[in-house]
Design a protein around this motif. Structure first.
Motif: not given
Length: 189
Positions: A45-46, A39-40, A34-37, A56, A48-50
């Motif tokens: 925040s998600i 980022a967490r 999970s990309l949310y995992e 991905r 920021t990741l994107y």
């Protein structure tokens, strides 16, 4: 995706935290974690990741190729240190299956689950080329049946990769792969 040096310090810190979190989580859970995992775990925040990695595949290419490349290079060195074409091919198969079993991210890479992760694809392509050469060498010295092709080799590795991902895979899958390879040799060990 390399970050420009002109990023603010907090942005550079976020990138570093995302890379570290992605490395840990991808290696533990595979490339579909999970990309949310991620980022967490990085404390961002998600979004920021994107913003920093785009997709991905961008994140995968930012963190996995170095580790995958290193592990596959180590395997290649071990394989090439073997004395005969048969020993090299057997070491390659065993080593690839061990890597697939030990490392969910590398297993996903070998299975080409994210073909748009270009840097990762390029690294895995080197192992594909090595496998093809090993099959060719074993054919050339007569130890491997001409009926066994490099496609057969990669089918065996693909089956091992799928079985490694599947918690309910039959317990004898490794034995079946070993028997298939054993049947491909022209002479017994």
């Amino acid at each position: 995706m390399p970050e420009p040096k002109s990023l603010r310090r907090d942005a550079r810190d976020n990138v570093a935290k995302l890379r570290a979190a992605a490395m840990d989580i991808f290696l533990a859970k595979g490339l579909d974690a999970s990309l949310y995992e991620i980022a967490r775990a990085a404390g961002v925040s998600i979004g920021t990741l994107y913003h920093r990695f785009g997709t991905r595949e961008g994140l995968i290419d930012a963190v996995i190729p170095d580790i995958a490349g290193s592990r596959l290079q180590d395997l290649a060195a071990t394989v090439m240190a073997q004395d005969t074409a048969r020993q090299r091919l057997e070491a390659f198969v065993k080593g690839m299956i061990d890597l697939q079993s030990e490392d969910p991210a590398l297993n996903d890479a070998i299975l080409r689950r994210y073909p748009d992760a270009v840097a990762l694809h390029d690294i895995c392509e080197r192992s594909t080329t090595l496998g093809q050469q090993l099959v060719h060498d074993a054919h050339a010295d007569g130890s491997l049946s001409p009926d066994f092709t490099d496609d057969d080799l990669f089918c065996l590795l693909w089956l091992a990769g799928i079985a490694n991902r599947e918690p309910h895979a039959p317990s004898g899958w490794q034995r079946v792969i070993e028997q298939a390879l054993r049947a491909a040799w022209t002479t017994p060990t």
